[in-house]
Design an enzyme around this catalytic site. Structure first.
Site, short mmCIF file in Angstrom:
data_model
loop_
_atom_site.label_atom_id
_atom_site.label_comp_id
_atom_site.label_asym_id
_atom_site.label_seq_id
_atom_site.Cartn_x
_atom_site.Cartn_y
_atom_site.Cartn_z
N ARG A 1 -7.87 -4.61 -13.29
CA ARG A 1 -6.76 -5.36 -12.67
C ARG A 1 -6.46 -6.61 -13.50
O ARG A 1 -5.30 -7.00 -13.66
CB ARG A 1 -7.10 -5.72 -11.23
N LYS B 1 -2.76 -10.62 -10.12
CA LYS B 1 -3.55 -11.72 -9.56
C LYS B 1 -3.35 -12.93 -10.48
O LYS B 1 -4.19 -13.23 -11.34
CB LYS B 1 -5.02 -11.31 -9.45
N GLU C 1 1.45 -8.50 3.21
CA GLU C 1 0.01 -8.75 3.21
C GLU C 1 -0.23 -10.19 3.66
O GLU C 1 0.71 -10.97 3.84
CB GLU C 1 -0.59 -8.54 1.82
N1 PLP Z 1 -4.29 -9.93 -1.44
C1 PLP Z 1 -4.39 -11.15 -1.96
C2 PLP Z 1 -3.17 -11.99 -2.02
C3 PLP Z 1 -5.63 -11.60 -2.46
O1 PLP Z 1 -5.73 -12.83 -3.00
C4 PLP Z 1 -6.74 -10.77 -2.38
C5 PLP Z 1 -8.03 -11.19 -2.93
O2 PLP Z 1 -8.43 -10.81 -3.96
C6 PLP Z 1 -6.59 -9.50 -1.81
C7 PLP Z 1 -5.35 -9.12 -1.35
C8 PLP Z 1 -7.74 -8.56 -1.71
O3 PLP Z 1 -8.02 -7.94 -2.94
P1 PLP Z 1 -9.47 -7.43 -3.26
O4 PLP Z 1 -9.83 -6.49 -2.18
O5 PLP Z 1 -9.35 -6.76 -4.57
O6 PLP Z 1 -10.35 -8.63 -3.28
C1 COI Z 2 -10.63 -12.84 -3.22
O1 COI Z 2 -10.75 -12.23 -2.16
O2 COI Z 2 -11.41 -12.67 -4.15
C2 COI Z 2 -9.57 -13.79 -3.44
O3 COI Z 2 -9.27 -14.04 -4.57
C3 COI Z 2 -8.91 -14.37 -2.27
C4 COI Z 2 -8.70 -15.84 -2.32
C5 COI Z 2 -9.96 -16.64 -2.32
C6 COI Z 2 -7.72 -16.26 -3.36
#
Ligand code: PLP
Ligand code: COI
Length: 349
Positions: free
Chosen positions: A89, A191, A227
């Site tokens: 990612r 991200k 989301e």
């Molecule tokens: N959506 C947002 C905006 C986030 O910052 C995060 C955190 O990483 C997620 C979703 C969840 O992603 P992941 O499950 O890869 O941590």
């Molecule tokens: C995560 O879940 O790792 C995130 O980046 C969410 C937040 C702390 C920005």
């Protein structure tokens, strides 16, 4: 000059009282990109980045990051959950912001070296705590025009954390917002730092009104759930469906893809990625937010147009959400068999 306090000794930390706060641990990893290539990087005790005032990360948001965790298992080992997915990612985020991607091998080796160097700070099994890892890449050097930088820094730092949303596995309420998180063809699926800068004001408004986070609606029509500010959304229907929004402007959550798989293979639910209309929340018997930091945070209710729609309960976690939580965290902490390739051990020798 303000000196940031170093973290207390690991033996002095109350693991069960951890929130989601910055701590300056003894070691982090840093690598530099110059003249078209990354150096091999190293561990350092210096938690301050020394960068030019012309750094593109500061002016033009040329910055991306990742978030993942290291988990202590019952037998004292330490493991990572799907870190290869974070590597991939981040490579996609780099491509979107014209930043030089790091190889998956260097990304993984950086993570593991930081975990190993700070191993005392990986909370003990059974406390619910984990070591949160924050890989970060920024454009640096003397720049002023809107162009990609010639030089970059990649770092990975870490800190022990507990629950991100204050309730943990107790439900909390979320609200909707007038503001959008991302544009239809913008950077929502990456991200990148800029997505979060714009979420600070709506997030603050939501917190002040007593909500855990904002549930953003689709930027084009404001009719569908996208989301939460820091996590993806899911709902459970009475027909045993696990439903999560599909959109090009939400972050492709690794937790989401994992739960789509586990919902089907471990719990026998039907996984669905599709439209989730904000005025059709009645279809859900339970709902939650999912992500690395959030883990699975049950959503008590969502406020929309001055009405709070409660799903299962504002005080109790629903049975399907609880099963999903037990399965996911069971895998992450090594108590439940993981699908092939999901777990990478950190070698502590
Ligand atoms: N959506 C947002 C905006 C986030 O910052 C995060 C955190 O990483 C997620 C979703 C969840 O992603 P992941 O499950 O890869 O941590
Ligand atoms: C995560 O879940 O790792 C995130 O980046 C969410 C937040 C702390 C920005």
């Amino acid at each position: 000059m303000v000196l940031l306090a170093k973290a207390p000794k690991a033996s002095e930390i109350d693991w069960s009282a951890l929130g989601f706060d910055y701590l300056d641990l003894p070691y982090r990893y840093i690598a530099h990109y110059k003249d078209g290539q990354w150096d091999q990087g190293e561990l350092t005790e210096d938690s301050t980045l020394h960068i030019s005032e012309g750094s593109t990360a500061l002016h033009y948001g040329q910055a991306d990051f990742e978030g993942l965790k290291a988990y202590r298992t019952k037998d004292g080992e330490i493991q990572l959950f799907r870190p290869d997915q974070n590597a991939k990612r981040m490579q996609r985020s780099c491509a979107r912001l014209l930043m030089p991607a790091l190889s998956e091998a260097q990304f993984l080796s950086a993570l593991k070296s930081v975990v190993k160097a700070n191993a005392d700070y990986v909370p003990p099994y059974g406390t619910g705590g984990t070591l949160y890892l924050r890989p970060l890449m920024i454009g640096v050097g003397g720049n002023i025009g809107v162009h990609p930088a010639q030089e970059y820094i990649f770092t990975v730092f870490a800190m022990p954390v507990g629950a991100y949303y204050k309730g943990g596995v107790t439900p909390t309420n979320f609200t909707t917002s007038y503001y959008d998180r991302a544009a239809p063809h913008g950077t929502g699926q990456n991200k990148v730092g800029g997505n979060y800068g714009g979420s600070l004001l709506p997030g603050d408004e939501a917190h002040k009104a007593g909500f855990s986070d904002v549930i953003y609606l689709d930027p084009a029509t404001h009719t569908k759930i996208e989301e939460a500010g820091s996590a993806n959304f899911f709902g459970i229907t009475k027909d045993n469906e696990f439903v999560t929004p599909k959109s090009d402007s939400i972050l492709p959550s690794i937790t989401k893809f994992s739960l789509l798989y586990l919902a089907e293979h471990n719990l026998g639910l039907k996984p669905i990625e599709g439209d989730v209309y904000i005025d059709k929340l009645d279809r859900f018997t339970e709902a939650g937010a999912m992500g690395t930091a959030a883990v699975i945070a049950p959503i008590g209710g969502i406020e929309y147009q001055d009405h709070l729609h409660v799903f299962y309960s504002e005080t109790e976690v629903g049975p399907v959400t609880q099963k999903l939580y037990n399965t996911l965290t069971g895998i992450q902490f090594g108590d439940v068999k993981a699908p092939e390739g999901w777990i990478q051990k950190v070698d502590l020798d």
